[in-house]
Design a protein around this motif. Structure first.
Motif, mmCIF file in Angstrom:
data_model
loop_
_atom_site.group_PDB
_atom_site.id
_atom_site.type_symbol
_atom_site.label_atom_id
_atom_site.label_comp_id
_atom_site.label_asym_id
_atom_site.label_seq_id
_atom_site.Cartn_x
_atom_site.Cartn_y
_atom_site.Cartn_z
ATOM 1 N N ILE A 15 0.840 -1.205 0.000
ATOM 2 C CA ILE A 15 0.000 0.000 0.000
ATOM 3 C C ILE A 15 0.872 1.250 0.000
ATOM 4 O O ILE A 15 0.623 2.204 -0.746
ATOM 5 N N GLU A 16 1.922 1.220 0.807
ATOM 6 C CA GLU A 16 2.842 2.356 0.863
ATOM 7 C C GLU A 16 3.565 2.530 -0.474
ATOM 8 O O GLU A 16 3.737 3.649 -0.963
ATOM 9 N N ALA A 17 3.962 1.419 -1.089
ATOM 10 C CA ALA A 17 4.648 1.475 -2.384
ATOM 11 C C ALA A 17 3.734 2.054 -3.462
ATOM 12 O O ALA A 17 4.175 2.864 -4.287
ATOM 13 N N GLN A 18 2.470 1.659 -3.453
ATOM 14 C CA GLN A 18 1.523 2.204 -4.430
ATOM 15 C C GLN A 18 1.361 3.711 -4.250
ATOM 16 O O GLN A 18 1.350 4.457 -5.234
ATOM 17 N N ASN A 19 1.260 4.152 -3.010
ATOM 18 C CA ASN A 19 1.132 5.590 -2.751
ATOM 19 C C ASN A 19 2.366 6.353 -3.223
ATOM 20 O O ASN A 19 2.253 7.440 -3.797
ATOM 21 N N ILE A 20 3.535 5.793 -2.985
ATOM 22 C CA ILE A 20 4.775 6.442 -3.420
ATOM 23 C C ILE A 20 4.807 6.554 -4.938
ATOM 24 O O ILE A 20 5.133 7.608 -5.499
ATOM 25 N N LEU A 21 4.448 5.469 -5.623
ATOM 26 C CA LEU A 21 4.516 5.464 -7.089
ATOM 27 C C LEU A 21 3.480 6.395 -7.716
ATOM 28 O O LEU A 21 3.752 7.034 -8.736
ATOM 29 N N VAL A 22 2.304 6.473 -7.117
ATOM 30 C CA VAL A 22 1.266 7.363 -7.650
ATOM 31 C C VAL A 22 1.718 8.818 -7.557
ATOM 32 O O VAL A 22 1.460 9.623 -8.457
ATOM 33 N N ASN A 23 2.438 9.151 -6.496
ATOM 34 C CA ASN A 23 2.851 10.536 -6.278
ATOM 35 C C ASN A 23 4.240 10.854 -6.827
ATOM 36 O O ASN A 23 4.731 11.961 -6.632
ATOM 37 N N THR A 24 4.874 9.911 -7.488
ATOM 38 C CA THR A 24 6.190 10.153 -8.078
ATOM 39 C C THR A 24 6.011 10.544 -9.537
ATOM 40 O O THR A 24 5.364 9.840 -10.306
ATOM 41 N N ASP A 25 6.603 11.664 -9.908
ATOM 42 C CA ASP A 25 6.431 12.197 -11.261
ATOM 43 C C ASP A 25 7.585 11.749 -12.157
ATOM 44 O O ASP A 25 8.436 12.550 -12.537
ATOM 45 N N LYS A 26 7.630 10.457 -12.445
ATOM 46 C CA LYS A 26 8.642 9.906 -13.337
ATOM 47 C C LYS A 26 7.999 8.850 -14.221
ATOM 48 O O LYS A 26 7.030 8.204 -13.837
ATOM 49 N N LYS A 27 8.569 8.667 -15.404
ATOM 50 C CA LYS A 27 8.045 7.670 -16.332
ATOM 51 C C LYS A 27 8.157 6.271 -15.730
ATOM 52 O O LYS A 27 7.251 5.445 -15.851
ATOM 53 N N GLY A 28 9.265 6.009 -15.055
ATOM 54 C CA GLY A 28 9.482 4.699 -14.450
ATOM 55 C C GLY A 28 8.455 4.369 -13.386
ATOM 56 O O GLY A 28 8.112 3.204 -13.180
ATOM 57 N N ALA A 29 7.934 5.377 -12.711
ATOM 58 C CA ALA A 29 6.944 5.149 -11.657
ATOM 59 C C ALA A 29 5.654 4.582 -12.241
ATOM 60 O O ALA A 29 5.047 3.679 -11.656
ATOM 61 N N ARG A 30 5.242 5.089 -13.400
ATOM 62 C CA ARG A 30 4.021 4.575 -14.036
ATOM 63 C C ARG A 30 4.197 3.117 -14.451
ATOM 64 O O ARG A 30 3.297 2.292 -14.268
ATOM 65 N N ILE A 31 5.358 2.800 -14.997
ATOM 66 C CA ILE A 31 5.625 1.436 -15.458
ATOM 67 C C ILE A 31 5.670 0.473 -14.275
ATOM 68 O O ILE A 31 5.056 -0.602 -14.300
ATOM 69 N N ILE A 32 6.378 0.860 -13.227
ATOM 70 C CA ILE A 32 6.521 -0.012 -12.062
ATOM 71 C C ILE A 32 5.192 -0.153 -11.326
ATOM 72 O O ILE A 32 4.894 -1.218 -10.782
ATOM 73 N N LEU A 33 4.369 0.890 -11.325
ATOM 74 C CA LEU A 33 3.051 0.799 -10.689
ATOM 75 C C LEU A 33 2.179 -0.243 -11.384
ATOM 76 O O LEU A 33 1.511 -1.040 -10.730
ATOM 77 N N LYS A 34 2.203 -0.255 -12.714
ATOM 78 C CA LYS A 34 1.443 -1.264 -13.457
ATOM 79 C C LYS A 34 1.926 -2.669 -13.105
ATOM 80 O O LYS A 34 1.130 -3.585 -12.885
ATOM 81 N N LEU A 35 3.240 -2.833 -13.051
ATOM 82 C CA LEU A 35 3.808 -4.142 -12.744
ATOM 83 C C LEU A 35 3.515 -4.535 -11.298
ATOM 84 O O LEU A 35 3.236 -5.703 -11.009
ATOM 85 N N LEU A 36 3.548 -3.567 -10.392
ATOM 86 C CA LEU A 36 3.230 -3.838 -8.989
ATOM 87 C C LEU A 36 1.776 -4.293 -8.843
ATOM 88 O O LEU A 36 1.492 -5.256 -8.121
ATOM 89 N N ASN A 37 0.864 -3.636 -9.544
ATOM 90 C CA ASN A 37 -0.540 -4.055 -9.503
ATOM 91 C C ASN A 37 -0.705 -5.466 -10.065
ATOM 92 O O ASN A 37 -1.509 -6.255 -9.564
ATOM 93 N N SER A 38 0.083 -5.787 -11.077
ATOM 94 C CA SER A 38 0.028 -7.121 -11.665
ATOM 95 C C SER A 38 0.502 -8.184 -10.678
ATOM 96 O O SER A 38 -0.119 -9.243 -10.537
ATOM 97 N N VAL A 39 1.592 -7.911 -9.991
ATOM 98 C CA VAL A 39 2.115 -8.904 -9.049
ATOM 99 C C VAL A 39 1.212 -9.025 -7.818
ATOM 100 O O VAL A 39 1.096 -10.102 -7.234
#
Length: 144
Positions: A30-54
């Motif tokens: 949950i904390e990782a998702q919040n961090i990625l949603v609020n991070t303004d980087k291209k990599g954050a969007r990609i990793i968020l999708k992969l995190l939701n998948s896992v």
């Protein structure tokens, strides 16, 4: 138990992706998702999708509870590099390297998973060393 998701050949530099990976390492999901949603980087969007998948893999395939999961490991390794030429003066050319990244995210529901893994590796090493010592003794005994 560990749930894994991979994504290969993502068109982002591994160096830039690792910056985002460091942000979520060893955090709760949950904390990782919040961090990625609020991070303004291209990599954050990609990793968020992969995190939701896992997370979906863990809950559906391994019957883990999403609230208890934490990010066990995040890896951004170098993928294949596309090489392009940029024309320069006097007929020469410079190489443009379009790098790609291979991502691996592992989630675990046990905080002591790493300790168990280290202990298992140590026992395997001890067995291997003992086996080598026995072989050395038997070989040295035959030569004498």
């Amino acid at each position: 138990m560990i749930a894994i998701a991979r994504q290969n050949r993502v068109r982002i530099s591994p160096q830039k992706a690792r910056l985002v990976c460091q942000l979520i390492k060893n955090k709760s999901v949950i904390e990782a998702q919040n961090i990625l949603v609020n991070t303004d980087k291209k990599g954050a969007r990609i990793i968020l999708k992969l995190l939701n998948s896992v997370i979906a893999n863990a809950t559906n395939n391994h019957a883990m509870l999403a609230e208890k999961l934490y990010v066990y490991e995040v890896v951004a390794n170098q993928g294949p590099t596309l090489k392009r030429n940029l024309p320069r003066a006097k007929g020469s050319a410079d190489m443009i390297r379009k790098r790609s990244t291979n991502f691996v995210i592992k989630l675990s529901d046990d905080k002591n998973e790493r300790k168990h893994e280290v202990e298992a590796i140590k026992t395997r090493l001890k067995k291997r060393v003992l086996g080598q010592n026995k072989r050395k003794q038997s070989v040295s005994g035959e030569k004498k």
